[in-house]
Motif scaffolding. Sequence first.
Motif, PDB file in Angstrom:
ATOM      1  N   LEU A 128       0.824  -1.210   0.000  1.00  0.00           N
ATOM      2  CA  LEU A 128       0.000   0.000   0.000  1.00  0.00           C
ATOM      3  C   LEU A 128       0.862   1.265   0.000  1.00  0.00           C
ATOM      4  CD1 LEU A 128      -2.799  -1.106   2.460  1.00  0.00           C
ATOM      5  CD2 LEU A 128      -3.077  -0.558   0.049  1.00  0.00           C
ATOM      6  N   ALA A 129       2.013   1.226   0.688  1.00  0.00           N
ATOM      7  CA  ALA A 129       2.916   2.378   0.700  1.00  0.00           C
ATOM      8  C   ALA A 129       3.493   2.610  -0.690  1.00  0.00           C
ATOM      9  CB  ALA A 129       4.029   2.164   1.718  1.00  0.00           C
ATOM     10  N   GLU A 164       1.971   1.879  -3.448  1.00  0.00           N
ATOM     11  CA  GLU A 164       0.867   2.392  -4.250  1.00  0.00           C
ATOM     12  C   GLU A 164       0.684   3.897  -4.068  1.00  0.00           C
ATOM     13  OE1 GLU A 164      -2.677   0.198  -3.424  1.00  0.00           O
ATOM     14  OE2 GLU A 164      -1.945  -1.623  -4.418  1.00  0.00           O
ATOM     15  N   PHE A 165       1.156   4.438  -2.965  1.00  0.00           N
ATOM     16  CA  PHE A 165       1.087   5.883  -2.757  1.00  0.00           C
ATOM     17  C   PHE A 165       1.824   6.624  -3.869  1.00  0.00           C
ATOM     18  CE2 PHE A 165       2.751   9.843  -0.996  1.00  0.00           C
ATOM     19  CZ  PHE A 165       1.616  10.413  -0.462  1.00  0.00           C
ATOM     20  N   ALA A 194      -5.049   7.437  -5.456  1.00  0.00           N
ATOM     21  CA  ALA A 194      -6.152   6.923  -4.652  1.00  0.00           C
ATOM     22  C   ALA A 194      -7.483   7.311  -5.280  1.00  0.00           C
ATOM     23  CB  ALA A 194      -6.057   7.482  -3.245  1.00  0.00           C
ATOM     24  N   ASP A 221      -8.903   5.267   0.627  1.00  0.00           N
ATOM     25  CA  ASP A 221      -7.699   4.697   0.002  1.00  0.00           C
ATOM     26  C   ASP A 221      -6.480   5.586   0.274  1.00  0.00           C
ATOM     27  OD1 ASP A 221      -9.195   2.626  -1.006  1.00  0.00           O
ATOM     28  OD2 ASP A 221      -9.378   3.507  -3.028  1.00  0.00           O
ATOM     29  N   TYR A 222      -6.683   6.891   0.119  1.00  0.00           N
ATOM     30  CA  TYR A 222      -5.592   7.837   0.346  1.00  0.00           C
ATOM     31  C   TYR A 222      -5.104   7.767   1.802  1.00  0.00           C
ATOM     32  CZ  TYR A 222      -3.162  12.258   0.996  1.00  0.00           C
ATOM     33  OH  TYR A 222      -2.238  13.212   1.326  1.00  0.00           O
ATOM     34  N   GLN A 279      -3.136   4.601   2.386  1.00  0.00           N
ATOM     35  CA  GLN A 279      -1.795   4.709   1.804  1.00  0.00           C
ATOM     36  C   GLN A 279      -0.884   5.546   2.709  1.00  0.00           C
ATOM     37  OE1 GLN A 279      -2.552   6.382  -2.049  1.00  0.00           O
ATOM     38  NE2 GLN A 279      -2.905   4.390  -3.016  1.00  0.00           N
ATOM     39  N   SER A 311       0.000   3.529   5.855  1.00  0.00           N
ATOM     40  CA  SER A 311       0.988   2.492   5.538  1.00  0.00           C
ATOM     41  C   SER A 311       2.359   3.111   5.264  1.00  0.00           C
ATOM     42  CB  SER A 311       0.534   1.684   4.326  1.00  0.00           C
ATOM     43  OG  SER A 311      -0.641   0.970   4.620  1.00  0.00           O
TER      44      SER A 311
END
Length: 124
Positions: free
Chosen positions: A17-18, A20-21, A26, A31-32, A35, A38
């Motif tokens: 998830l980090a 994906e930041f 997001a 979701d944001y 992120q 994480s």
Amino acid sequence: ETTTGPPVTDLASNFRLACEFFTKPAISYKDYKQQCVSLRIFAFAGVCGACVLGLMLDPPKSSYWIRYSPRYWLSNLGGVFGGSSKPLLLTQKAEHEADVPDIVKQLVGNRRLDNAGSDSEDEH
């Protein structure tokens, strides 16, 4: 507020998830936020690790750091449990051999001690 993402102890999911930041925008605020939560775990570990590495590679020159730094913990710990060291307080009165009235008389009269040598550089 409820927890929607993986637990803090699940580092693999939090790492995904980090990442994906930086790679995937997001879709929603949840979701944001996940992120960011994480990413916070790894950002904290990175900043703390960089500070520790900086102190290990270039330690401060203070006597406090020399005495209490992690490099000297083992020797300090060995001193606590083994071997005896000097006591913290004096065990007997300190004995000095000085004629204080004579020293005061010399300093007041001559502004120097008679047996103290010269502070001039040309008298070698």
